[in-house]
Design an enzyme around this catalytic site. Structure first.
Site, PDB file in Angstrom:
ATOM      1  CG  HIS A 130      35.803 -11.700  -0.351  1.00 35.15           C
ATOM      2  ND1 HIS A 130      36.849 -11.897   0.508  1.00 35.15           N
ATOM      3  CD2 HIS A 130      35.572 -10.361  -0.339  1.00 35.15           C
ATOM      4  CE1 HIS A 130      37.236 -10.736   1.024  1.00 35.15           C
ATOM      5  NE2 HIS A 130      36.473  -9.791   0.537  1.00 35.15           N
ATOM      6  CE1 TYR A 157      38.671 -18.333  -6.520  1.00 34.07           C
ATOM      7  CE2 TYR A 157      39.516 -17.681  -8.668  1.00 34.07           C
ATOM      8  CZ  TYR A 157      39.395 -17.459  -7.311  1.00 34.07           C
ATOM      9  OH  TYR A 157      40.004 -16.376  -6.727  1.00 34.07           O
ATOM     10  CD  GLN A 203      37.399 -11.333   5.317  1.00 34.57           C
ATOM     11  OE1 GLN A 203      38.331 -10.804   4.727  1.00 34.57           O
ATOM     12  NE2 GLN A 203      37.463 -11.634   6.603  1.00 34.57           N
ATOM     13  CG  ASN A 204      35.778 -18.229   4.866  1.00 35.51           C
ATOM     14  OD1 ASN A 204      36.724 -17.472   4.696  1.00 35.51           O
ATOM     15  ND2 ASN A 204      35.569 -18.898   5.985  1.00 35.51           N
TER      16      ASN A 204
HETATM   17  P1  OAD Z   1      44.088 -15.113   5.893  1.00 32.46           P
HETATM   18  O1  OAD Z   1      44.744 -16.352   5.371  1.00 32.46           O
HETATM   19  O2  OAD Z   1      44.683 -13.812   5.528  1.00 32.46           O
HETATM   20  O3  OAD Z   1      44.051 -15.167   7.492  1.00 32.46           O
HETATM   21  C1  OAD Z   1      43.680 -16.338   8.163  1.00 32.46           C
HETATM   22  C2  OAD Z   1      43.552 -16.063   9.636  1.00 32.46           C
HETATM   23  O4  OAD Z   1      43.048 -17.247  10.252  1.00 32.46           O
HETATM   24  C3  OAD Z   1      44.871 -15.703  10.350  1.00 32.46           C
HETATM   25  O5  OAD Z   1      44.667 -14.605  11.225  1.00 32.46           O
HETATM   26  C4  OAD Z   1      45.191 -16.981  11.125  1.00 32.46           C
HETATM   27  O6  OAD Z   1      45.907 -16.735  12.347  1.00 32.46           O
HETATM   28  C5  OAD Z   1      43.808 -17.506  11.426  1.00 32.46           C
HETATM   29  N1  OAD Z   1      43.720 -18.962  11.681  1.00 32.46           N
HETATM   30  C6  OAD Z   1      44.544 -19.952  11.241  1.00 32.46           C
HETATM   31  N2  OAD Z   1      44.119 -21.139  11.686  1.00 32.46           N
HETATM   32  C7  OAD Z   1      43.002 -20.910  12.427  1.00 32.46           C
HETATM   33  C8  OAD Z   1      42.085 -21.733  13.157  1.00 32.46           C
HETATM   34  N3  OAD Z   1      42.236 -23.057  13.217  1.00 32.46           N
HETATM   35  N4  OAD Z   1      41.048 -21.140  13.785  1.00 32.46           N
HETATM   36  C9  OAD Z   1      40.878 -19.783  13.733  1.00 32.46           C
HETATM   37  N5  OAD Z   1      41.714 -18.963  13.063  1.00 32.46           N
HETATM   38  C10 OAD Z   1      42.748 -19.504  12.420  1.00 32.46           C
HETATM   39  O7  OAD Z   1      42.552 -15.211   5.467  1.00 32.46           O
HETATM   40  P2  OAD Z   1      41.441 -14.064   5.387  1.00 32.46           P
HETATM   41  O8  OAD Z   1      41.665 -13.003   6.399  1.00 32.46           O
HETATM   42  O9  OAD Z   1      40.113 -14.750   5.352  1.00 32.46           O
HETATM   43  O10 OAD Z   1      39.955 -12.877  -0.749  1.00 32.46           O
HETATM   44  O11 OAD Z   1      41.714 -13.470   3.944  1.00 32.46           O
HETATM   45  C11 OAD Z   1      40.871 -12.464   3.459  1.00 32.46           C
HETATM   46  C12 OAD Z   1      40.754 -12.542   1.960  1.00 32.46           C
HETATM   47  O12 OAD Z   1      42.054 -12.567   1.371  1.00 32.46           O
HETATM   48  C13 OAD Z   1      40.112 -13.801   1.434  1.00 32.46           C
HETATM   49  O13 OAD Z   1      38.694 -13.755   1.463  1.00 32.46           O
HETATM   50  C14 OAD Z   1      40.621 -13.877   0.041  1.00 32.46           C
HETATM   51  C15 OAD Z   1      42.066 -13.538   0.314  1.00 32.46           C
HETATM   52  O14 OAD Z   1      42.784 -13.013  -0.716  1.00 32.46           O
HETATM   53  C16 OAD Z   1      39.887 -12.980  -2.084  1.00 32.46           C
HETATM   54  O15 OAD Z   1      40.392 -13.910  -2.700  1.00 32.46           O
HETATM   55  C17 OAD Z   1      39.183 -11.843  -2.745  1.00 32.46           C
END
Ligand code: OAD
Length: 235
Positions: free
Chosen positions: A104, A53, A86-87
């Site tokens: 988160h 981190y 979630q960011n």
């Molecule tokens: P993910 O990495 O799982 O998903 C990212 C999403 O963003 C995917 O659906 C991509 O298609 C999309 N994406 C990629 N580039 C993009 C762009 N330029 N514009 C818009 N969308 C785009 O990330 P999260 O769903 O945020 O938690 O993950 C959820 C949680 O899992 C995080 O908060 C983290 C992780 O483990 C913890 O660490 C507790």
């Protein structure tokens, strides 16, 4: 003003240069989630997790909000906006969003290992003191740790986020693979008649029965299109 709730994930910050987790080249290809993002991992090797981190935190001053973050902030001109993210970065705040719920945790904050959710233990780190070190102490004398919600931990902000989702007149999902609960479950609390928009360049596994409009673009181009589509809904 109508209430607009935006749920964001890592894709929101991708165009700012912050890696997503599950896309190819994403963080979970380079690090084992069990090692760096679980409470068990932290207990096993606090230094590894603290350093992971620290690295993420050091990146923050080097990146800027993208046009997508700016347009989310601009929605406040026409809507009562709540951002549920979630960011753990601070790019929504830096773009000007005034009402951000971090599900988160927040990279720029640190807390106590003993009572991570006790508000009196949470402190904001500064660019001058950006790293956490083994031996740094929280106010209660326990090891200072990142203010991050790890897998296996409670998500205290979900209650407030759920209340917001229930009150939404318009709901927007940007850049999340909807893999992680309870965040992904927020859509279940949105009224069936509320318009839902998804901005993501890819298809996302959508388990809710709620209908949605997919703007199949990145966060910035997608937000430009959304602002256009919402022009008639501003009243
Ligand atoms: P993910 O990495 O799982 O998903 C990212 C999403 O963003 C995917 O659906 C991509 O298609 C999309 N994406 C990629 N580039 C993009 C762009 N330029 N514009 C818009 N969308 C785009 O990330 P999260 O769903 O945020 O938690 O993950 C959820 C949680 O899992 C995080 O908060 C983290 C992780 O483990 C913890 O660490 C507790």
């Amino acid at each position: 003003m109508k209430k607009l709730v935006v749920l964001t994930g890592a894709g929101m910050s991708a165009e700012s240069g912050i890696s997503t987790f599950r896309d190819s080249g994403g963080l979970w290809e380079q690090h084992r989630v069990e090692d760096v993002a679980t409470i068990e991992g932290y207990i096993r090797d606090p230094e590894l997790v603290i350093n992971f981190y620290n690295e993420r935190r050091r990146q923050l001053p080097t990146v800027q909000p993208c046009r997508g973050h700016e347009l989310v902030a601009e929605l406040e001109k026409w809507f009562d906006v709540t951002v549920v993210t979630q960011n753990v970065d601070d790019l929504h705040e830096r773009a000007g969003s005034t009402n951000v719920i971090h599900l988160h945790g927040e990279l720029m904050k640190a807390t106590s290992t003993r009572s991570p959710n006790d508000p009196t233990q949470i402190q904001t780190l500064t660019p001058e003191h950006i790293d956490i070190h083994i031996g740094d102490k929280a106010a209660d004398g326990s090891q200072l740790r990142p203010f991050i919600v790890w897998f296996g931990e409670a998500v205290p902000m979900i209650e407030q986020a759920t209340e917001e989702a229930m009150k939404a007149d318009i709901f927007v999902v940007i850049g999340t693979s909807l893999n992680v609960y309870p965040a992904a479950g927020l859509i279940q609390f949105v009224s069936p008649d509320v318009p839902v928009y998804l901005i993501d360049p890819k298809d996302v596994p959508w388990t809710s029965g709620h209908r949605y409009t997919h703007i199949k673009k990145g966060a910035s181009a997608g937000m430009v299109e959304l602002v256009e589509q919402l022009k008639n809904a501003r009243a």
